[in-house]
Design a protein around this motif. Structure first.
Motif, short mmCIF file in Angstrom:
data_model
loop_
_atom_site.label_atom_id
_atom_site.label_comp_id
_atom_site.label_asym_id
_atom_site.label_seq_id
_atom_site.Cartn_x
_atom_site.Cartn_y
_atom_site.Cartn_z
N HIS A 16 0.72 -1.06 0.14
CA HIS A 16 0.08 0.13 0.00
C HIS A 16 0.97 1.11 0.00
N CYS A 17 0.57 2.18 -0.79
CA CYS A 17 1.28 3.44 -0.90
C CYS A 17 0.75 4.66 -1.32
N ILE A 18 1.04 5.83 -0.54
CA ILE A 18 0.28 7.02 -0.84
C ILE A 18 0.95 7.81 -1.74
N PHE A 19 1.82 7.48 -2.52
CA PHE A 19 2.74 8.06 -3.40
C PHE A 19 2.50 7.37 -4.74
N ASP A 20 3.03 8.24 -5.93
CA ASP A 20 2.64 7.67 -7.05
C ASP A 20 3.89 7.95 -7.96
N CYS A 21 5.10 7.32 -7.64
CA CYS A 21 6.24 7.53 -8.52
C CYS A 21 5.97 6.64 -9.79
N ALA A 22 6.27 7.27 -10.68
CA ALA A 22 6.04 6.66 -12.08
C ALA A 22 6.43 5.17 -12.55
N TYR A 23 7.99 5.31 -11.91
CA TYR A 23 8.66 4.22 -12.63
C TYR A 23 8.51 2.88 -11.45
N CYS A 24 7.63 3.01 -10.49
CA CYS A 24 7.38 2.22 -9.38
C CYS A 24 6.15 0.99 -9.48
N VAL A 25 6.09 -0.04 -9.48
CA VAL A 25 4.89 -1.02 -9.56
C VAL A 25 3.79 -0.72 -8.29
N THR A 26 4.45 -0.14 -7.32
CA THR A 26 3.79 -0.17 -6.10
C THR A 26 2.99 1.30 -6.10
N ARG A 27 3.15 1.98 -7.08
CA ARG A 27 2.60 3.45 -7.02
C ARG A 27 0.84 3.42 -6.95
N LYS A 28 0.47 4.28 -6.28
CA LYS A 28 -1.01 4.52 -6.03
C LYS A 28 -1.88 4.19 -7.29
N SER A 33 9.24 -1.17 2.37
CA SER A 33 7.79 -0.82 2.48
C SER A 33 7.32 0.03 1.53
N GLY A 34 6.09 -0.08 1.18
CA GLY A 34 5.23 1.11 0.46
C GLY A 34 5.07 2.03 1.71
N ILE A 35 5.04 3.17 1.53
CA ILE A 35 4.78 4.43 2.50
C ILE A 35 3.24 4.49 2.63
N PHE A 36 2.95 3.43 3.82
CA PHE A 36 1.31 3.28 3.78
C PHE A 36 0.43 4.25 4.46
N ASP A 85 5.79 13.52 -5.92
CA ASP A 85 5.67 13.74 -4.55
C ASP A 85 7.05 13.80 -3.88
N LYS A 86 7.98 13.49 -4.45
CA LYS A 86 9.40 13.09 -3.55
C LYS A 86 10.23 14.38 -3.72
N LYS A 87 10.81 14.80 -2.80
CA LYS A 87 12.00 15.69 -2.72
C LYS A 87 13.17 15.15 -2.45
S1 SF4 Z 1 6.69 2.48 -2.81
FE1 SF4 Z 1 8.27 4.18 -2.91
S2 SF4 Z 1 8.92 4.35 -5.00
FE2 SF4 Z 1 7.13 3.21 -4.89
S3 SF4 Z 1 5.24 4.75 -5.25
FE3 SF4 Z 1 5.66 4.43 -2.99
S4 SF4 Z 1 7.04 5.79 -2.51
FE4 SF4 Z 1 7.08 5.81 -4.60
#
Ligand code: SF4
Lengths: 259, 428
Positions: free
Chosen positions: B66-78, B112-115, B183-185
Motif C-alpha cells: 500500500h502506498c500513498i505516493f505515485d512514483c511513475a517508475y514503481c509498480v507499487t505506485r498509488k 515497504s510502501g509508504i502506507f 511527490d518526492k523531494k
Molecule cells: S513504494 Fe516508494 S517508490 Fe514506490 S510509489 Fe511508493 S514511495 Fe514511490
C-alpha cells in the motif's frame, strides 16, 4: 628403483608416509592411497603404518616452516582426494622444509600452482555446501540435511554451521563418504548412520519430518519464483553460478527438475 | 501459521520487492551471541540464484505494498491497479526465523510502501527488526529500508537493530526526479542518509573510548539508481554515484536497468529491452573507481560522456592512453599492474607474489590465469617475444574483438551472456 608408499587414505596416514620418506631417505618415491595403488613391475611397494606421533612431528615441523595459511592449504588440498595430490603435497612439503623463505606463493612452480588451484576448488566446494545445505526439521527436533560434495569438505564446514546454528540440533550427512557431522547443542561429533533411501519420497515426508516442513518448502519455492525477474532471464549466467549437479540440493528447484 | 494466507502475501510482497537489486549480506561483523541463532560475521552467502543469475541471499519483501505516493517508475505506485497486501509484524518475524533455521537465507531485507506517513512506516519496519533481535536472539543479517523523510530519532533506532540501511535515490538527476516522482523531494532522501552517516561516524569514534557502545549499522548504507528511465548520460550517473560514495560514505551504489512496468509516456514503453549491458558497464566502472585506483575523470568526462558498449571501460581507457604502455609485469608497481586490460586485482596479487621467485614469462602468466590474448598488447615480460608492431588504438581494438570469440561479440548484440552478477567482482 621407484618406491611406492601405500597409506590408509587418512590425513594422519599421509603425514606418516611423509615421515617415512625422510626416515628412509627415499629420493624416487610416490605416495598412494591403498585402494588406488596398483602394482607395477617397476616399483617397490611398502605399506605405511599410520602413526599419530610421526604425523604430529611432520605437522609441527611444517608449522615452523610455513605460514598458517600454507599449512591449512596442505590439509585443504589433501581433502580434494584428487589422484596424485599426495605427490604434489610431498613436493610442497619438501620445499617448505628445505628452503628458508615461504614457498606457497611461488606460482611459477607448476606443482605449487596445482596445489593453489586445488585449494581454490576445495574452498569453493566448501562454500557451496555452506550455501546449498537445506535443513529439514525431523519429528524428533533435528535439522537434517544430506550432501554429496565433490570433495571431502564437511570437516571444513563444521565451524561455520556451529557458529550459526548454535541453538538448534543439526546433522549434515555426506552420502558419498558415509559419515556426517552432528551438533548436539554442545559440540560437533563425527557420526555414521544408515540413511534410508526412502527419506525424500513424498509419501514418507510426514513419517520422518514435521508436518509443517513441506509447507515451508513450498513457501520457499513460492518466494523463489516471485523474486525472479522474467525479463532479465539469463540461464547461462544462472548455470555458471549453480551448475546442474547442485540443483538436487535446492528445494526451490525440485519442481523444475521433475518437468 | 496459516500457510495459505502467508503464501498469498509472500507472492505479492516478494514480487513487489524484487526491483531492488541489492541482496548483499556481507560487511557486517555481527557474531553469534550467547549461543543464540545466527551469525553474520562471515562474507555473506548466496543461497540460491534466480534464473536471471542474481544472488538470493536475503528474504527480500515489502512489509506492505500500500502506498500513498505515485512514483511513475514503481509498480507499487498509488495509481497502479494491482493486488495489495500487508504482512503483520509477527508474520515477518516467524517467516524469517523459519527460513533462516533451514539455511535458506542469510537474513531479511525489509522495505515497504509508504502506507501512511514516513514515520509510521519506518516505525513498523523497526518493530520487525527489534523483535528479531530482542525476542528471537537473532544474529542474522537485517537490511532495512530508510523511508524518505523519516525522523532522526527513528533512524537512530533503526541502526541499532539493522546491519545495513539504504534509501534509493532511483533517479540520478534532480530534473528526472521532478518529472517522475513529483511527490518526492531530494531532501527527503538526503535527510535519513545524512543521519545514518553521522551516527556511523559517531559510533566509530565512541567505540574507541567505550568498548560496549551499542553497534550501529555495521554494514553501512547503500543506495540504488535506476538506469535508462530518465535520459541521463553515463557520466551523469557515475558522477552522481561518486558524489554519494564520497559524501555519505556509501558501502555500495547499485545500478538497476529500468524494467518497463507502465504505459506512462514519460517512461520507456513496455517491451523495451532492459539495458543490461549498460548496467554491466556501469558496474565495471564502479569497480574501477573503488578497487583499481581510477579517478572518475579518467573514465568519463566532457569528451567521453558515455561508456563504450563494445569494450569494457578499462580497455577503452587503455586505448586512449597508449603512451603509458607497455608495462613491464616484472617491475611495475601494484597500481600500474591494475591498469593492464585483462588483468584483474586477483591476478595482480598473483603476479606480485610469483615474481618474487623468478621473472615471469608468457607461460607463467598464462598458467597463473591471465587473459594474455587481451593483455599482450599492453605488457612486456621475461621473453623476447612481444608485440613489437606499433599499432594504433583502432587496430588493437579490432584485433581484440576478433580474437575474443564470445565475450565481446555476444554482448554486442545486446544479449548479455557472460558477465558475472553484481555481487561478485568482475575481472576487468
Ligand atoms: S513504494 Fe516508494 S517508490 Fe514506490 S510509489 Fe511508493 S514511495 Fe514511490
Amino acid at each position: 628403483m621407484k618406491t611406492t608408499l601405500v597409506y590408509d587414505g587418512t590425513f594422519e596416514g599421509f603425514l606418516s608416509a611423509v615421515f617415512q620418506t625422510y626416515e628412509e631417505k627415499h629420493t624416487n618415491v610416490s605416495i598412494e592411497k591403498k585402494e588406488l595403488a596398483a602394482a607395477t613391475f617397476f616399483s617397490e611397494y611398502s605399506c605405511v603404518i599410520t602413526d599419530s606421533e610421526k604425523a604430529n612431528r611432520v605437522w609441527k615441523g611444517l608449522a615452523q616452516q610455513c605460514t598458517a595459511e600454507g599449512k591449512n592449504n596442505i590439509y585443504k588440498a589433501f581433502l580434494s582426494e584428487i589422484v596424485g595430490i599426495e605427490n604434489s603435497l610431498l613436493h610442497f612439503i619438501k620445499r617448505s622444509l628445505s628452503e628458508k623463505r615461504h614457498i606457497d606463493k611461488d606460482f611459477a612452480d607448476s606443482e605449487i600452482l596445482k596445489i593453489a588451484k586445488t585449494v581454490k576448488m576445495v574452498q569453493r566446494e566448501k562454500h557451496r555446501m555452506d550455501a546449498f545445505v537445506r535443513f529439514r526439521l525431523t519429528k524428533d527436533g533435528l535439522y537434517f540435511a544430506t550432501v554429496t560434495p565433490d570433495f571431502n569438505v564437511l570437516p571444513l564446514n563444521a565451524r561455520h554451521f556451529k557458529n550459526r546454528y548454535a541453538d538448534q540440533k543439526w546433522l549434515i550427512y555426506d552420502l558419498k563418504r558415509k559419515y556426517g557431522i552432528y551438533y548436539d547443542l554442545k559440540e560437533i561429533k563425527y557420526v555414521t548412520l544408515q540413511v534410508s533411501e526412502e527419506i525424500y519420497k513424498a509419501s514418507q515426508a510426514t513419517y520422518y519430518f514435521t508436518e509443517d516442513e513441506q509447507a515451508f518448502q513450498e513457501l520457499w519455492q513460492n518466494y523463489f519464483t516471485s523474486t525472479n525477474i522474467a525479463s532479465r532471464k539469463n540461464m547461462k549466467l544462472h548455470l555458471q553460478h549453480v551448475p546442474k549437479r547442485y540443483w538436487k540440493y535446492l528445494s526451490e528447484k525440485t519442481p523444475k527438475l521433475k518437468n | 501459521m496459516n500457510f495459505e494466507r502467508i503464501k498469498e502475501k509472500l507472492n505479492i510482497l516478494a514480487d513487489a520487492a524484487k526491483y531492488d537489486v541489492s541482496c548483499s549480506s556481507s560487511g557486517s561483523k555481527r557474531a553469534n551471541k550467547n549461543k543464540g541463532l545466527g551469525d553474520s560475521s562471515g562474507m555473506g552467502i548466496c543461497h540460491s540464484y534466480t534464473e536471471d543469475g542474481r544472488c538470493v541471499s536475503l528474504l527480500k519483501i515489502l512489509l506492505t505494498n500500500h502506498c500513498i505516493f505515485d512514483c511513475a517508475y514503481c509498480v507499487t505506485r498509488k495509481s497502479n491497479d494491482i493486488k495489495r497486501a500487508a504482512f503483520k509484524v509477527q508474520e515477518v518475524v516467524d517467516l524469517t526465523i523459519a527460513f533462516y533455521r533451514r539455511n535458506y537465507i542469510e537474513g531479511l531485507f525489509l522495505s515497504s510502501g509508504i502506507f501512511k506517513d514516513a514515520d509510521t512506516t519506518m516505525e513498523r519496519l523497526i518493530q520487525v527488526a527489534k523483535k528479531l533481535r530482542e525476542e528471537e536472539n537473532f544474529n542474522g543479517y537485517i537490511h532495512l529500508k530508510s523511508i524518505p523523510g523519516a525522523s532522526d530519532e527513528l533512524m537512530r533506532e533503526a541502526g541499532l537493530y539493522a546491519d545495513r540501511l539504504s534509501v534509493n535515490i532511483e533517479i540520478p538527476s534532480e530534473t528526472g526526479l521532478k518529472l517522475l516522482a513529483p511527490d518526492k523531494k531530494r531532501e527527503d532522501f538526503i535527510k535519513p542518509m545524512q543521519k545514518v552517516k553521522d551516527e556511523i561516524i559517531q559510533y566509530k569514534s565512541e567505540k574507541k573510548l567505550i568498548k560496549n557502545t551499542p553497534v550501529y549499522a555495521p554494514a553501512g548504507q547503500s543506495t540504488q539508481m535506476i538506469i535508462g528511465a530518465s535520459g541521463e548520460t553515463d557520466a551523469e550517473i557515475m558522477y552522481t554515484s561518486a558524489y554519494f560514495y564520497k559524501q555519505f560514505n556509501m558501502k555500495r551504489v547499485y545500478y538497476s536497468g529500468y524494467i518497463p512496468i507502465s504505459y506512462d509516456t514519460r517512461l520507456p514503453s513496455i517491451g523495451t529491452e532492459v539495458p543490461m549491458l549498460r548496467e554491466n558497464r556501469l558496474y565495471q566502472t564502479d569497480w574501477l573507481l573503488r578497487f583499481y585506483g581510477f579517478d572518475i575523470r579518467e573514465l568519463l568526462n566532457k569528451e567521453y560522456p558515455n561508456l563504450d558498449s563494445d569494450i569494457d571501460p578499462k580497455l577503452s581507457w587503455a586505448l586512449r592512453n597508449l603512451h603509458l604502455f607497455p608495462i613491464d609485469v616484472n617491475k611495475a608497481d601494484k597500481t600500474l599492474l591494475a591498469r593492464i586490460p585483462g588483468v584483474g586485482m586477483k591476478s595482480v596479487q598473483k603476479i606480485l607474489h610469483a615474481r618474487r621467485f623468478r621473472n615471469l614469462n608468457w607461460e607463467h602468466l598464462k598458467a597463473i590465469g591471465i587473459a594474455t590474448n587481451r593483455s599482450k598488447y599492453f605488457i612486456v615480460c621475461d621473453s623476447n617475444k612481444f608485440e613489437t608492431k606499433d599499432r594504433t588504438a583502432a587496430q588493437i581494438k579490432s584485433l581484440i574483438l576478433q580474437q575474443s570469440t564470445s565475450k565481446y561479440k555476444a554482448t554486442y548484440n545486446h544479449q548479455l551472456n557472460l558477465f558475472s552478477s553484481i555481487e561478485t567482482p568482475l575481472a576487468i
